[in-house]
Design a protein around this motif. Structure first.
Motif, short mmCIF file in Angstrom:
data_model
loop_
_atom_site.label_atom_id
_atom_site.label_comp_id
_atom_site.label_asym_id
_atom_site.label_seq_id
_atom_site.Cartn_x
_atom_site.Cartn_y
_atom_site.Cartn_z
N UNK A 261 0.85 -1.19 0.00
CA UNK A 261 0.00 0.00 0.00
C UNK A 261 0.88 1.24 0.00
N UNK A 262 0.57 2.18 -0.89
CA UNK A 262 1.19 3.49 -0.87
C UNK A 262 0.08 4.51 -0.68
N UNK B 35 4.13 4.09 3.11
CA UNK B 35 4.03 2.80 2.46
C UNK B 35 4.15 1.67 3.46
N UNK B 36 3.47 0.55 3.14
CA UNK B 36 3.54 -0.61 4.03
C UNK B 36 2.99 -1.84 3.32
N UNK B 37 3.48 -3.02 3.71
CA UNK B 37 2.84 -4.25 3.24
C UNK B 37 1.49 -4.39 3.94
N UNK C 136 0.59 -5.07 7.57
CA UNK C 136 1.25 -6.30 8.01
C UNK C 136 2.74 -6.11 8.26
N UNK C 137 3.15 -4.91 8.57
CA UNK C 137 4.55 -4.61 8.83
C UNK C 137 4.70 -3.16 9.24
N UNK D 96 -4.17 6.22 11.51
CA UNK D 96 -5.33 5.56 10.94
C UNK D 96 -4.93 4.20 10.36
N UNK D 97 -3.80 4.15 9.66
CA UNK D 97 -3.35 2.92 9.01
C UNK D 97 -2.93 1.84 10.01
#
Length: 103
Positions: free
Chosen positions: A28-29, A38-40, A51-52, A75-76
């Motif tokens: 995700x960006x 950004x993150x998985x 997930x990270x 939020x994420x």
């Protein structure tokens, strides 16, 4: 919306999200006025979960833009329910939500 109150800075499309599949992993960006995050992620049913660790750009933003990126980052960190009412993607977590239009 945050705690049921509108976020004018997010309503005008200042927050954009993109999902990309790379080597079987979903990434995700999210672009904010202060730069990208950004993150998985993992999606199970209609729930998106980071997930990270969340990576962020090295831009240092102060004032409103810095607050906005921090709000999105927090939020994420929570599981996000995804729905598609009225032709818009709606992400909800507790009393907070962000809606997206397709580009």
């Amino acid at each position: 919306m945050s705690n049921g109150k509108a976020l004018p800075w997010a309503a005008n499309g200042a927050v954009k999200a993109q999902l990309t599949s790379i080597n079987g992993e979903l990434l995700l960006t999210v672009r904010t006025p202060c730069g990208p995050l950004g993150a998985p992620v993992v999606i199970k049913g209609n729930i998106l979960t980071v997930a990270g660790k969340i990576a962020m750009s090295a831009e240092g933003c102060v004032g409103a833009e810095g607050y906005q990126r921090l709000w999105v980052q927090e939020f994420l960190k929570r599981p996000i329910a995804m729905t598609y009412p009225n032709g818009k993607l709606l992400w909800s977590s507790g009393d907070d939500s962000i809606s997206f239009k397709a580009e």
